[in-house]
Design an enzyme around this catalytic site. Structure first.
Site, mmCIF file in Angstrom:
data_model
loop_
_atom_site.group_PDB
_atom_site.id
_atom_site.type_symbol
_atom_site.label_atom_id
_atom_site.label_comp_id
_atom_site.label_asym_id
_atom_site.label_seq_id
_atom_site.Cartn_x
_atom_site.Cartn_y
_atom_site.Cartn_z
ATOM 1 N N HIS B 117 0.670 -1.222 0.047
ATOM 2 C CA HIS B 117 0.027 0.016 0.050
ATOM 3 C C HIS B 117 0.921 1.122 -0.060
ATOM 4 O O HIS B 117 2.095 1.232 0.508
ATOM 5 C CB HIS B 117 -0.848 0.012 1.363
ATOM 6 C CG HIS B 117 -1.927 0.916 1.395
ATOM 7 N ND1 HIS B 117 -1.928 2.169 1.903
ATOM 8 C CD2 HIS B 117 -3.365 0.906 1.133
ATOM 9 C CE1 HIS B 117 -2.769 2.826 1.978
ATOM 10 N NE2 HIS B 117 -3.698 2.097 1.745
ATOM 11 N N ASP B 193 2.968 -4.546 8.345
ATOM 12 C CA ASP B 193 1.724 -3.714 7.921
ATOM 13 C C ASP B 193 0.485 -4.694 8.115
ATOM 14 O O ASP B 193 0.244 -5.442 7.189
ATOM 15 C CB ASP B 193 1.661 -3.170 6.736
ATOM 16 C CG ASP B 193 0.388 -2.642 6.266
ATOM 17 O OD1 ASP B 193 -0.716 -2.560 7.072
ATOM 18 O OD2 ASP B 193 0.305 -1.796 5.054
ATOM 19 N N GLN B 196 -4.746 -5.065 6.922
ATOM 20 C CA GLN B 196 -5.807 -5.824 6.527
ATOM 21 C C GLN B 196 -5.659 -7.382 7.085
ATOM 22 O O GLN B 196 -6.273 -8.346 6.832
ATOM 23 C CB GLN B 196 -5.493 -5.973 5.025
ATOM 24 C CG GLN B 196 -5.672 -5.012 4.305
ATOM 25 C CD GLN B 196 -7.093 -4.342 4.312
ATOM 26 O OE1 GLN B 196 -8.086 -4.894 4.740
ATOM 27 N NE2 GLN B 196 -7.224 -2.908 3.936
ATOM 28 N N LYS B 219 -10.554 -0.242 10.598
ATOM 29 C CA LYS B 219 -11.040 -1.301 9.666
ATOM 30 C C LYS B 219 -11.284 -2.356 10.205
ATOM 31 O O LYS B 219 -11.600 -3.547 9.777
ATOM 32 C CB LYS B 219 -9.547 -1.682 8.897
ATOM 33 C CG LYS B 219 -9.295 -0.477 7.891
ATOM 34 C CD LYS B 219 -8.044 -1.017 7.283
ATOM 35 C CE LYS B 219 -7.357 0.153 6.388
ATOM 36 N NZ LYS B 219 -8.121 0.479 5.280
ATOM 37 N N CYS B 380 -4.975 2.726 -3.662
ATOM 38 C CA CYS B 380 -3.605 3.270 -2.965
ATOM 39 C C CYS B 380 -2.505 2.228 -3.232
ATOM 40 O O CYS B 380 -1.657 2.121 -2.314
ATOM 41 C CB CYS B 380 -3.781 3.499 -1.436
ATOM 42 S SG CYS B 380 -4.797 4.854 -1.006
HETATM 43 C C1 LIG Z 1 -2.450 -2.896 3.507
HETATM 44 C C2 LIG Z 1 -2.773 -1.655 4.106
HETATM 45 N N1 LIG Z 1 -1.852 -0.778 4.494
HETATM 46 C C3 LIG Z 1 -2.247 0.468 5.163
HETATM 47 C C4 LIG Z 1 -3.360 1.099 5.008
HETATM 48 C C5 LIG Z 1 -3.342 2.439 5.670
HETATM 49 O O1 LIG Z 1 -4.239 2.394 6.492
HETATM 50 P P1 LIG Z 1 -4.836 3.773 7.164
HETATM 51 O O2 LIG Z 1 -5.470 4.725 6.182
HETATM 52 O O3 LIG Z 1 -5.956 3.673 8.145
HETATM 53 O O4 LIG Z 1 -3.551 4.465 7.657
HETATM 54 C C6 LIG Z 1 -4.428 0.341 4.319
HETATM 55 C C7 LIG Z 1 -5.835 0.841 4.351
HETATM 56 O O5 LIG Z 1 -6.307 1.282 3.242
HETATM 57 C C8 LIG Z 1 -4.039 -0.926 3.897
HETATM 58 O O6 LIG Z 1 -5.095 -1.500 3.185
#
Ligand SMILES: Cc1ncc(COP(=O)(O)O)c(C=O)c1O
Lengths: 128, 421
Positions: B117, B193, B196, B219, B380
């Site tokens: 991401h 990370d 998900q 989430k 993203c």
């Molecule tokens: C794999 C992953 N990493 C990071 C993020 C970023 O999350 P947040 O927008 O809550 O910081 C997301 C969310 O879209 C994600 O799916």
């Protein structure tokens, strides 16, 4: 497309399926590629401007029905216009003329082409 | 095993008849238990934490720290002080990039994967200006991480390994425990990370053995603006603070300051107490369902959708990610027809709208007409889109309140749309 007037919706679909002025001008006086960072849509315009007037304009692109149709509709409207007239087209007015409710995200799709043309009118263009 | 129809009843928003919510990878809806916990804090205990010597402040502080203990336990931390509250995964990764970045030198390498991401790419790119190099481990044909390629990219200059636990586009589940043990053997700082993962499967940070693990509350049924950075105590201890201000200090003079211990060292300013309280309630909710059950539920939905894909043979439908649901979370990225990325050069004049293709925005808009909420775009993950040769995809993602009937509705709508536009 979201809720909208059937007639206008037809118009958008028609322009999407049969875009007008689709293609590229061989030796344009200006060219620009505009991207929508939200979805990766892209439009490429080639334009011939003589005596501050848009003599010819064509576009190619990849995008959703709204961005493609809006580009097609816009090319029809601006052909023959003075570039200062293009600069004066108001976003709200252009959106309204499309006749369908888009919502804030898809409005960006519809405005991609207008932004590109305003940049050309304002003198910004690709290297090409 | 729980019944998603029963679960749905706990979610006030889902009583709206016009919504079938399938954008859970972006964010999830909130059960009344979470909403009520936040309201209770506002109505009965609201004040600032760690500051006042009065009953209300003591209550708020107690709620905040109990939330920390509860959430820490949920992600398998032995020690609640190993959990730093942050806004979200993005903030956790920026904190790490900032603090770990100060230790890196020109020529050092950071190893990521091709499926990350933007939030696990961009903060690391900030360090390129000091000569740090970023490398990306490849994916296999089926969309899983190519572990051999990752291992082959580890060398003496590799200082940080940062990988997603589960991909938000492909759904691929990465073998993070194995990866972190490679990292440990090579003296590399490991980061996962888990944005998900924590919402969708049992996660035990201590067992994974990473140095740091990031996740987002919104989430996983919790409020937005609250998330976690979990870490090994010594790894957190060695990090320099990210933001300065109140709460994170021990002493301050005009000349210099000393810092509070972890986790408060990383929690400058008045924290999101209601967020922590809400997330704690969310964790209780998920614990009651059982994370193993949550995982099983989503695996069943994924299998169901892949079966339907085979049975219905919707024209031009293609989807991305591993077909083996044991290696895949509840994420279904798809297109109708090809959606290649734009290139000024290779668009011939009549190849305009690749015949039979429907742009993901149009798919999402058509689904929306039928009350079905899905995402469309690059999610993203623009580099991953480029790698797949795509401009964008549509994406449906599932959670505990989605049942087979939602999947059926979604797939029959797709069938209709594929015939229409
Ligand atoms: C794999 C992953 N990493 C990071 C993020 C970023 O999350 P947040 O927008 O809550 O910081 C997301 C969310 O879209 C994600 O799916």
């Amino acid at each position: 497309m979201n809720v909208g007037n059937e007639g206008f919706e037809e118009m958008i679909l028609d322009h999407y399926r049969n875009p007008r002025n689709y293609g590229r001008i061989e030796h344009p006086t200006s060219a620009i590629t505009e991207y929508n960072p939200v979805c990766g849509d892209a439009l490429h315009f080639t334009v011939n401007i003589r005596n501050s007037r848009i003599e010819d304009i064509k576009f190619i692109g990849r995008g959703c029905s709204v961005s493609m149709a809006a580009a097609s509709i816009l090319t029809e409207r601006v052909k023959g216009m003075e570039i200062h007239e293009v600069e004066q087209i108001r976003e709200e007015v252009f959106l309204k003329s499309l006749g369908i409710y888009l919502g804030p995200v898809r409005e960006k799709c519809a405005l991609l082409s207008l932004n590109a043309l305003k940049k050309i009118a304002g003198g910004k263009r690709d290297e090409s | 095993m729980f019944d998603s129809e029963e679960v749905k009843k706990d979610f006030p928003l889902l009583s709206r008849r016009d919504v079938v919510y399938l954008d859970n990878a972006a964010t999830t809806q909130k059960p009344k238990q979470v909403i009520e916990a936040v309201i209770d804090y506002y109505e009965n205990h609201y004040s600032n934490v760690h500051r006042g010597i009065y009953t209300l402040s003591e209550e708020a502080t107690d709620m905040y720290e109990k939330a920390r203990e509860n959430i820490a336990r949920f992600v398998g931390l032995r020690d609640a002080s190993s959990l730093v509250f942050v806004r979200n995964t993005t903030e956790a990764l920026n904190l790490l990039s900032y603090s770990l970045g100060t230790r890196l030198e020109s020529g050092d390498e950071i190893l990521l994967t091709e499926m990350e991401h933007h939030s696990n790419i961009v903060p690391w790119q900030f360090l390129q200006s000091k000569g740090v190099r970023i490398r990306y481990a490849k994916l296999t044909e089926s969309g899983l991480l190519d572990v051999d390629d990752l291992v082959s990219k580890i060398n003496r200059r590799t200082k940080i390994l940062s990988v997603s636990h589960v991909s938000n586009v492909l759904g691929s589940i990465n073998p993070v425990k194995e990866l972190c043990s490679y990292a440990r053997d090579n003296g590399i700082v490991s980061i996962v990370d888990g944005a998900q993962a924590v919402p969708h499967m049992p996660v035990n940070v201590d067992e994974i053995g990473c140095d740091f693990y990031a996740f987002s509350g919104h989430k996983m049924l919790g409020p937005s603006g609250i998330g976690g950075l979990a870490g090994k105590p010594e790894a957190l201890d060695e990090l320099i603070p990210f933001m300065g201000g109140g709460e994170m200090i021990r002493t301050v003079t005009y000349e210099s300051s000393t810092y509070a211990d972890v986790p408060l060292k990383f929690e400058a300013g008045t924290p999101n107490v209601e967020g922590a309280v809400g997330l704690s309630a969310a964790v209780n909710y998920l614990r009651r369902l059982g994370m193993q059950n949550v995982k099983k539920h989503e695996m069943d939905l994924m299998q169901h959708i892949l079966n339907l894909e085979d049975e219905m043979s919707i024209r031009n439908l293609r989807s991305y990610g591993p077909r083996d649901v044991t290696h895949r979370g509840g994420v279904y990225a798809f297109n109708i027809g090809n959606q290649p990325s734009f290139s000024v050069d290779d668009l011939s004049e009549d190849s305009t709208l690749a015949r039979g293709a429907i742009h993901p925005h149009d798919i999402a808009a058509e689904l929306n007409k039928r009350g079905i909420a899905v995402r469309s775009g690059h999610h993203c993950a623009m580099p991953l889109m480029g790698l797949l040769g795509l401009a964008a995809t549509a994406r449906a993602s599932f959670y505990i309140y989605n049942g087979k009937s939602d999947v059926d509705l979604f797939m029959s709508a797709l069938l209709e749309i594929s015939r229409g536009l």
